[in-house]
Scaffold this active site. Sequence first.
Site, mmCIF file in Angstrom:
data_model
loop_
_atom_site.group_PDB
_atom_site.id
_atom_site.type_symbol
_atom_site.label_atom_id
_atom_site.label_comp_id
_atom_site.label_asym_id
_atom_site.label_seq_id
_atom_site.Cartn_x
_atom_site.Cartn_y
_atom_site.Cartn_z
ATOM 1 C CG ASN A 140 12.936 -44.524 -55.360
ATOM 2 O OD1 ASN A 140 12.993 -44.719 -54.147
ATOM 3 N ND2 ASN A 140 13.943 -44.718 -56.169
ATOM 4 C CD GLU A 174 22.363 -49.163 -50.757
ATOM 5 O OE1 GLU A 174 22.707 -48.728 -51.884
ATOM 6 O OE2 GLU A 174 22.840 -50.180 -50.253
ATOM 7 C CB CYS A 229 19.001 -44.856 -56.811
ATOM 8 S SG CYS A 229 18.670 -46.561 -56.393
ATOM 9 C CD GLU A 283 19.397 -51.032 -48.582
ATOM 10 O OE1 GLU A 283 18.849 -50.602 -49.609
ATOM 11 O OE2 GLU A 283 18.944 -50.838 -47.435
#
Length: 485
Positions: A154, A251, A285, A459
Amino acid sequence: MTHPAQPKASHFINGEYVEDTAGTPIPVIYAATGEQIATVHAATPAIVEQALSTAKAAQTAWARMTGTERGRILRRAADIMRERNHELSVLETYDTGKPLQETLVADATSGADALEYFGGLAASLTGEHIPLGDDWVYTKREALGLCVGIGAWNYPTQIACWKGAPALACGNAMVFKPSETTPLCALKVAEILIEAGAPAGIYNVIQGMGEVGGALVTDPRVDKVSLTGSVPTGKKVYAAAAEGMKHVTMELGGKSPLIIFDDADIDNAVGGAINGNFYSSGQVCSNGTRVFVQKGIKEKFLARLAERTGNAILGDPMDEATSFGPMVTENQMNIVLGYIEKGKEEGARLICGGKRADMDGYFIEPTVFADVTDDMTIAREEIFGPVMSVLDFDTEEEVVARANDTEFGLSAGVFTKDFTRAHRVIGNLEAGSCFINSYNDAPVEAPFGGVKASGVGRENSKEAIKHFSQVKSVYVRMGDVEAAF
Ligand code: NDP
């Protein structure tokens, strides 16, 4: 004639493009038209070996450079990315199908932010001095060594930078494998790092499907794996990394709650729900796909939502007026259409959308279901497409319990004018990345990541440094050594 999106070669290793046509061909399909615009080849075992041995060899000298020197290179790379933002955004649009209106502001620019931010931090990675009488302990923050990054489809530029920038700032080398669906953008990141002065071999990109990722994750030379992907893939990669006692960042997916209380500003709440469900055609997400609306404002909220969703402009992603693009692949479109059918079958009320758009490419109309209940499939599973589920609630206590009743825990949002309630609700929600009177902002300064099945580690921000470095502690004795015998 060769399409402008076709890269010079499939892989980027040791500072240059490398090809091995013995690898399985991977077609790159432009989602807005269905046409094949490029081909790359999956990495053969020889390419995997070349990338890993090159990165391993390059890492030591890179880690020995001062943080200031490493940081300068990353910041120069950030500047180059910003100068080329238009060209990189066009490539991102070819890779993913996302509209240029989005890619111009959310992809290379976000990658550049990460390179600039971690470039700025590189010189500040120091240890501590701990006095112990005449003796002392000092600590050093050291690189982990060889890191593997594996990306989802994505945000191919952003993911390549969100993993690469902190890894490199800490003195690691990286081998990055993009999703086979979007193999183009990470190659440009590798190219730009070299142009900015990075030594050859510290950031390499190789293509391939899950098996190439698997070969990287299980290699004993690899010290850390950072994955962006689905929960099932995350479980496999986490388990494989554990075999080698490797560090991980995961993630993964989500089914995040967005809670709207009846005192909320309706237009802001509708805006948050749109940003949290329809940006990148819902392929995000952290999306707030379970929109809990307090009963008092439900119909008003739905009416305004339907009206504003009707303003989405579906069309040629290269036209900057287009605000809503296609699904990344035909397969993803079919998965999402399957969920829409499930929503209808299970009795949710369709407010708008609900079908494939009548045009070329893999477009689905932005879709809103109301009267969704907690047990419906569309309220439980991550759809990863433009499908918003609106659920009703009465009380704060009830909505918090229902919001937390999921295996996921990536994000959560709340809209209310009552600030005490906003902080209390966020405090009680099981999620890693949260929003008050907003949704889906992801500045590099803020930690990003999930709890529960949505992931491990963070992150961005200073937190990412902890996940790409380790602390060595050194005891220094000034006097004689006492021993029992
Ligand atoms: P996948 O989990 O299918 O794939 C992710 C990456 O892992 C791909 O590069 C894939 O390669 C690779 N891979 C697959 N199997 C293995 C394996 N056994 N070992 C090593 N690597 C493997 O995710 P998608 O690409 O479909 O992306 C969508 C998912 O990503 C969604 O669930 C979404 O929620 C999540 N996501 C999470 C984000 C976050 O930050 N939390 C951000 C963006 C997405 P290949 O594609 O070639 O098969």
